[in-house]
Design an enzyme around this catalytic site. Structure first.
Site, PDB file in Angstrom:
ATOM      1  N   HIS A   1    -103.036 -57.365   4.502  1.00  0.00           N
ATOM      2  CA  HIS A   1    -103.755 -56.299   5.184  1.00  0.00           C
ATOM      3  C   HIS A   1    -102.790 -55.442   5.990  1.00  0.00           C
ATOM      4  O   HIS A   1    -101.996 -55.945   6.764  1.00  0.00           O
ATOM      5  CB  HIS A   1    -104.818 -56.905   6.104  1.00  0.00           C
ATOM      6  CG  HIS A   1    -105.564 -55.895   6.894  1.00  0.00           C
ATOM      7  ND1 HIS A   1    -105.767 -56.028   8.239  1.00  0.00           N
ATOM      8  CD2 HIS A   1    -106.141 -54.735   6.532  1.00  0.00           C
ATOM      9  CE1 HIS A   1    -106.458 -54.981   8.679  1.00  0.00           C
ATOM     10  NE2 HIS A   1    -106.684 -54.182   7.657  1.00  0.00           N
TER      11      HIS A   1
ATOM     12  N   ASP B   1     -94.348 -39.660  -7.850  1.00  0.00           N
ATOM     13  CA  ASP B   1     -94.124 -38.867  -9.061  1.00  0.00           C
ATOM     14  C   ASP B   1     -92.704 -39.070  -9.588  1.00  0.00           C
ATOM     15  O   ASP B   1     -91.898 -39.785  -8.991  1.00  0.00           O
ATOM     16  CB  ASP B   1     -94.441 -37.392  -8.813  1.00  0.00           C
ATOM     17  CG  ASP B   1     -93.530 -36.718  -7.789  1.00  0.00           C
ATOM     18  OD1 ASP B   1     -92.374 -37.145  -7.610  1.00  0.00           O
ATOM     19  OD2 ASP B   1     -93.978 -35.729  -7.174  1.00  0.00           O
TER      20      ASP B   1
ATOM     21  N   ARG C   1     -92.597 -33.957   4.399  1.00  0.00           N
ATOM     22  CA  ARG C   1     -91.759 -34.566   3.362  1.00  0.00           C
ATOM     23  C   ARG C   1     -90.817 -35.652   3.882  1.00  0.00           C
ATOM     24  O   ARG C   1     -90.788 -36.772   3.358  1.00  0.00           O
ATOM     25  CB  ARG C   1     -90.956 -33.468   2.657  1.00  0.00           C
ATOM     26  CG  ARG C   1     -89.996 -33.987   1.630  1.00  0.00           C
ATOM     27  CD  ARG C   1     -89.236 -32.833   0.983  1.00  0.00           C
ATOM     28  NE  ARG C   1     -88.107 -33.340   0.221  1.00  0.00           N
ATOM     29  CZ  ARG C   1     -86.956 -32.711   0.104  1.00  0.00           C
ATOM     30  NH1 ARG C   1     -86.764 -31.544   0.690  1.00  0.00           N
ATOM     31  NH2 ARG C   1     -85.989 -33.230  -0.607  1.00  0.00           N
TER      32      ARG C   1
ATOM     33  N   TYR D   1     -95.407 -32.862  -5.777  1.00  0.00           N
ATOM     34  CA  TYR D   1     -96.060 -33.447  -4.602  1.00  0.00           C
ATOM     35  C   TYR D   1     -97.089 -34.502  -4.985  1.00  0.00           C
ATOM     36  O   TYR D   1     -98.050 -34.750  -4.254  1.00  0.00           O
ATOM     37  CB  TYR D   1     -96.679 -32.359  -3.708  1.00  0.00           C
ATOM     38  CG  TYR D   1     -95.643 -31.437  -3.140  1.00  0.00           C
ATOM     39  CD1 TYR D   1     -94.889 -31.812  -2.040  1.00  0.00           C
ATOM     40  CD2 TYR D   1     -95.391 -30.199  -3.729  1.00  0.00           C
ATOM     41  CE1 TYR D   1     -93.909 -30.970  -1.535  1.00  0.00           C
ATOM     42  CE2 TYR D   1     -94.413 -29.358  -3.223  1.00  0.00           C
ATOM     43  CZ  TYR D   1     -93.682 -29.751  -2.131  1.00  0.00           C
ATOM     44  OH  TYR D   1     -92.704 -28.925  -1.618  1.00  0.00           O
ATOM     45  N   GLY D   2     -96.863 -35.174  -6.095  1.00  0.00           N
ATOM     46  CA  GLY D   2     -97.743 -36.260  -6.526  1.00  0.00           C
ATOM     47  C   GLY D   2     -97.276 -37.591  -5.976  1.00  0.00           C
ATOM     48  O   GLY D   2     -97.081 -38.552  -6.727  1.00  0.00           O
TER      49      GLY D   2
END
Length: 148
Positions: free
Chosen positions: A22, A30, A114, A136-137
Site C-alpha cells: 500500500h 512511454d 517534468r 507525455y504518455g
C-alpha cells in the site's frame, strides 16, 4: 499462462505487482522516457519492457490486479506538458477513461512538472516501459489496499 491474469502480465511484472505494498508507486512510461536509468534508482531497480503496447493497454492490464489508493487525493500522476501544465492531451484522456473504468468511479489524475515527475519516478517501486508513441504518455500509479 494463468487463468484470470491478463496475458500482458508476465512473471516479472506479476512478481513486482505482488511485492508492492500500500502506497508504493508504479511508473508506466512511454517509449521516450529514460526508463532504464530511472528504474536503476527505484526500490526494485527493475524496468519491465512491454513492447508493442501503449500506456493505456498496459494500465488496463495492470489495473485488473492493482488497486489504486483510495486514501490519497490523486492516486494517479501524469507528466505535465512542458510550457502548458494544464494541457490535457489525448493520451491523458485515454488514461482517465481506463482508470475510471478500473475503479468504477472518477479518479483524480494530477499533473506533475517534468523534472518533478522524474524525481517521483525514481522513488517508485519499479518502471514499466511501453511502446507508447504519444508524447507525455507517462504515469505513476499508487497502489491501494484490497479490503476483504
Amino acid at each position: 499462462m494463468l487463468k484470470t491474469i491478463h496475458p500482458l502480465i508476465g512473471s516479472e511484472l506479476l512478481a513486482i505487482l505482488a511485492e508492492m505494498g500500500h502506497g508504493d508507486d508504479l511508473v508506466i512510461a512511454d517509449r521516450n522516457f529514460p526508463a532504464e536509468s530511472v528504474a536503476s534508482s527505484t526500490v526494485s531497480g527493475q524496468c519491465v519492457q512491454l513492447a508493442g503496447v501503449d500506456t493505456t493497454e498496459a494500465a488496463r492490464a495492470i489495473l485488473t490486479l492493482l488497486p489504486l489508493d483510495s486514501f490519497v487525493d490523486a492516486p494517479v500522476r501524469r507528466m505535465a506538458v512542458v510550457g502548458e501544465p494544464d494541457a490535457v492531451l489525448d493520451v491523458h484522456s485515454a488514461m482517465q477513461a481506463v482508470v475510471d473504468s478500473a475503479e468504477g468511479h472518477a479518479v483524480t489524475i494530477e499533473a506533475v512538472e517534468r523534472f518533478a515527475f522524474y524525481e517521483a519516478a525514481r522513488d517508485a517501486y519499479a518502471v514499466v516501459q511501453t511502446s507508447e508513441a504519444r508524447p507525455y504518455g507517462c504515469f505513476i500509479l499508487k497502489k491501494g489496499v484490497i479490503f476483504d
